[in-house]
Structure formats: structure tokens, C-alpha cells
Design an enzyme around this catalytic site. Structure first.
Site, mmCIF file in Angstrom:
data_model
loop_
_atom_site.group_PDB
_atom_site.id
_atom_site.type_symbol
_atom_site.label_atom_id
_atom_site.label_comp_id
_atom_site.label_asym_id
_atom_site.label_seq_id
_atom_site.Cartn_x
_atom_site.Cartn_y
_atom_site.Cartn_z
ATOM 1 N N ASP A 11 4.321 -15.566 -3.680
ATOM 2 C CA ASP A 11 4.920 -14.959 -4.856
ATOM 3 C C ASP A 11 3.797 -14.666 -5.856
ATOM 4 O O ASP A 11 2.688 -15.197 -5.722
ATOM 5 C CB ASP A 11 5.936 -15.950 -5.443
ATOM 6 C CG ASP A 11 6.531 -15.476 -6.751
ATOM 7 O OD1 ASP A 11 6.993 -14.327 -6.805
ATOM 8 O OD2 ASP A 11 6.528 -16.263 -7.713
ATOM 9 N N ASP A 13 4.346 -13.838 -9.912
ATOM 10 C CA ASP A 13 4.574 -14.385 -11.253
ATOM 11 C C ASP A 13 4.940 -15.868 -11.188
ATOM 12 O O ASP A 13 5.890 -16.251 -10.499
ATOM 13 C CB ASP A 13 5.684 -13.607 -11.950
ATOM 14 C CG ASP A 13 5.270 -12.171 -12.234
ATOM 15 O OD1 ASP A 13 4.259 -11.985 -12.926
ATOM 16 O OD2 ASP A 13 5.951 -11.245 -11.747
ATOM 17 N N THR A 106 6.627 -10.095 -3.868
ATOM 18 C CA THR A 106 6.933 -10.202 -5.288
ATOM 19 C C THR A 106 8.123 -9.337 -5.686
ATOM 20 O O THR A 106 8.367 -8.289 -5.081
ATOM 21 C CB THR A 106 5.703 -9.808 -6.135
ATOM 22 O OG1 THR A 106 6.051 -9.805 -7.523
ATOM 23 C CG2 THR A 106 5.179 -8.424 -5.752
ATOM 24 N N SER A 107 8.824 -9.768 -6.715
ATOM 25 C CA SER A 107 9.927 -8.979 -7.268
ATOM 26 C C SER A 107 9.424 -7.878 -8.193
ATOM 27 O O SER A 107 10.217 -7.057 -8.670
ATOM 28 C CB SER A 107 10.904 -9.896 -8.018
ATOM 29 O OG SER A 107 11.530 -10.784 -7.118
ATOM 30 N N LYS A 138 15.109 -11.273 -4.185
ATOM 31 C CA LYS A 138 15.252 -12.713 -4.033
ATOM 32 C C LYS A 138 16.443 -13.146 -4.905
ATOM 33 O O LYS A 138 16.632 -12.581 -5.974
ATOM 34 C CB LYS A 138 13.988 -13.441 -4.511
ATOM 35 C CG LYS A 138 12.701 -13.057 -3.790
ATOM 36 C CD LYS A 138 11.493 -13.665 -4.494
ATOM 37 C CE LYS A 138 10.196 -13.169 -3.900
ATOM 38 N NZ LYS A 138 9.002 -13.692 -4.605
#
Length: 216
Positions: A11, A13, A106-107, A138
Site C-alpha cells: 500500500d 498512504d 494503492t487506492s 479496497k
């Protein structure tokens, strides 16, 4: 404690990059506009794409409005890098991984990921699964499963590094072991937990696997 694995799925952040100051700044603006309690929003916002968080908070709100607000937030966060710094230990951690199988999951979208990794002085992994590349945010496992497939490994041969409930849930749903980073992760029983990446050492083994060592 240690774990042996063939690949890492990371991931961004809260895991590699500390962007909490920026993330919270724009969620507080959005909360005020909606008349919502920002503290309640921040309990669920980390780890998801913004539109997915909005759908949880306001289930009757039109998807188009959530997507529009998501785009507004991404545009501002991509240019607002004030307070974006690497998580302690991230530069050495990424340097140790340079020649080993790893991917960013990552989002954030591609532009935001590049902006934040650049602001933190971290290299962008060659393999990355960003928001544009998944149909579901996610805690859906899609992103981690795509990352494993692109690296060429089975889910059971991958370890996820995550800081949020949504991310840890996604990693588990993908059939992967999860290392929790920072205080948010502790409440969600990851397979291992560390304060930050200074507590992780990567050992490359002769058979092509890697051993992750965790210090107190």
C-alpha cells in the site's frame, strides 16, 4: 519474528508515505460541506477510494455525485503535497526491495501516486495497481490479486504491507498474509505488526525467496 515470502504487495498512504495531513485536510472540507462529523469520517476514510468511502457514509447519495467529489478531491490532493513525507524507514526499505519482486497496490490514481511517492523521495515500483486499474476499491481484494498476477506469484506466496482496516481486509480476502504498519493497523489483527518500516529488515535468500525480519 520473521516471515518468508516470494513477493511483497505494498500500500502507499500510511504504509510508505505519510500523507495524513493532506488526506484529513480535504476530508474535513468535504465533511463540513455535507454537515457530517469529520472525526467519524476519518475512522473509515483511510485505505479506500474516496467515492467508496462516500458511498458507505451516504448510501442514498447518487453515484455520479460521489464520483464527481472523488475527482475534485484527487485533483486537489495531487497538487497539495504540503506535509507529505516518507514513513520512517521507507527509503531504506524500498532500496532493499529494488531487485526483489514487489508491487504498489494503492487506492490513489496514477497521478496522485506519482506525486506523493515523488514528494516523499521514493522510487515508483515498476509494477503498480492504481485506482484506474480496478473495478472495486479496497476492501475488495481485486487490487492485490491483480498485483500478484502481474508479478507472477500465487496469492499465498505474497505478503501485503498495509495500515488501514480496508487494506488489511482486502489482503486477507486475497488469501495473503498481512503486515500491519502503524497504529491504525493494530486493531485489525494483522499477521505481524510494526510501528514503521524501520522495524523491518529484508533478507534475500539463495532460493529466490525473501525473509522479513521484524524488530521490537
Amino acid at each position: 519474528m520473521s516471515l518468508t515470502t516470494r513477493a511483497l504487495l505494498l500500500d502507499m498512504d500510511g504504509t510508505l508515505v505519510n500523507s495524513d495531513a493532506v488526506v484529513e485536510r480535504y476530508w474535513r472540507i468535504w465533511a463540513a460541506e455535507q454537515g457530517l462529523d469529520p472525526e467519524q469520517i476519518l475512522k473509515v476514510a483511510h485505505g479506500r477510494q474516496a467515492h467508496a468511502t462516500m458511498a458507505v457514509l451516504l448510501p442514498d447519495r447518487p453515484v455520479e455525485r460521489n464520483r464527481a467529489d472523488n475527482d475534485w478531491m484527487l485533483e486537489r490532493e495531487t497538487t497539495d503535497l504540503d506535509g507529505v513525507v516518507p514513513v520512517p524507514g521507507a527509503p531504506a526499505f524500498m532500496a532493499a526491495l529494488a531487485a526483489l519482486p514487489h508491487a504498489l497496490v494503492t487506492s490513489a490514481d496514477e497521478a496522485l501516486a506519482r506525486a506523493r511517492m515523488g514528494a516523499a523521495g521514493l522510487p515508483m515500483p515498476e509494477v503498480r495497481v492504481t485506482a484506474e486499474r480496478v473495478g472495486a476499491s479496497k476492501p475488495d481484494p481485486e487490487g492485490f490479486l491483480k498485483g500478484a498476477a502481474e508479478l507472477g506469484f500465487a496469492p499465498a506466496d505474497c505478503v501485503v504491507f498495509e495500515d488501514s482496516e480496508a487494506g488489511i481486509t482486502a489482503g486477507r480476502a486475497a488469501g495473503m498474509r498481512v503486515v500491519g504498519i502503524g497504529p491504525r493497523a493494530g486493531a485489525h489483527a494483522p499477521d505481524a505488526q510494526v510501528r514503521d518500516l524501520e522495524q523491518v529488515r529484508i533478507e534475500a535468500l539463495p532460493d529466490g525467496t525473501m525473509r522479513l525480519h521484524f524488530s521490537d
